[in-house]
Design a protein around this motif. Structure first.
Motif: not given
Length: 198
Positions: A83, A86, A94
């Motif tokens: 995460s 991203f 994502e």
């Protein structure tokens, strides 16, 4: 419910920039019953206990709303691993599950409206490479790219396989940052694992 009450909710949506807590809703003159009705008719979205998002505002949730909402739920939680890759711009896909780091001693609940996976860190390396992110909708903490790539290798069984491969492929192309990654891997005592994957 009276039209004036609906108008009040719309007015508050502009005043509070999207997110509002139960305390502020009550302070603004709404009752618990009205709050529940706004949730049931979709004007308010319950983010977690005590915090709501105005669906009646003239704006949409920000692109990083999941990270913002994690920060609102637990200000000490940190966006990590895939995460963080991203949100830091290493990959443009994502991950389906938000990876969150907390201290081992942190037992607060993280019940969100989207899937999350929680990783518990020791106090000794929890603070390493944390960066605060400030937005108009709220703040959150995130780990740096080098730490996050190492964490992806450590937590590879909890990460979507396609996302994991994408992170490694993307990072392999960034030769200028490989030395920083190696230095961080030494701190974590995972140079052999890193060499195996990269």
């Amino acid at each position: 419910m009276l039209k004036d009450t609906y108008e009040k909710c719309r007015r508050l949506s502009g005043q509070y920039k999207g997110y509002i807590g139960t305390t502020d809703l009550l302070k603004e003159g709404l009752t618990n019953r009205q709050i529940a009705e706004f949730v049931s008719n979709g004007m308010l979205e319950k983010i977690y206990h005590g915090v709501y998002w105005f669906n009646c505002g003239d704006y949409e949730k920000p692109a990083d709303y999941k990270a913002v909402e994690v920060g609102k739920s637990n200000s000490k939680a940190v966006i990590c691993a895939d995460s963080a890759c991203f949100y830091q711009g290493l990959i443009d896909v994502e991950p389906p599950v938000v990876s969150i780091a907390t201290r081992r001693s942190d037992r607060s609940k993280l019940v969100m409206n989207f899937p999350v996976t929680r990783h518990y860190y020791s106090d000794s390396n929890f603070q390493e490479q944390q960066t605060p992110v400030h937005t108009e909708f709220g703040d959150y903490m995130i780990y740096g790219v080098e730490r996050s790539v190492c964490d992806c290798i450590r937590f590879r069984n909890d990460i979507d396989e396609d996302i994991f491969c994408l992170i490694l492929d993307t990072y392999r192309k960034q030769e200028q940052t490989r030395d920083r990654l190696l230095q961080y891997a030494k701190k974590l005592r995972m140079v052999n694992q890193l060499t195996h994957y990269l």
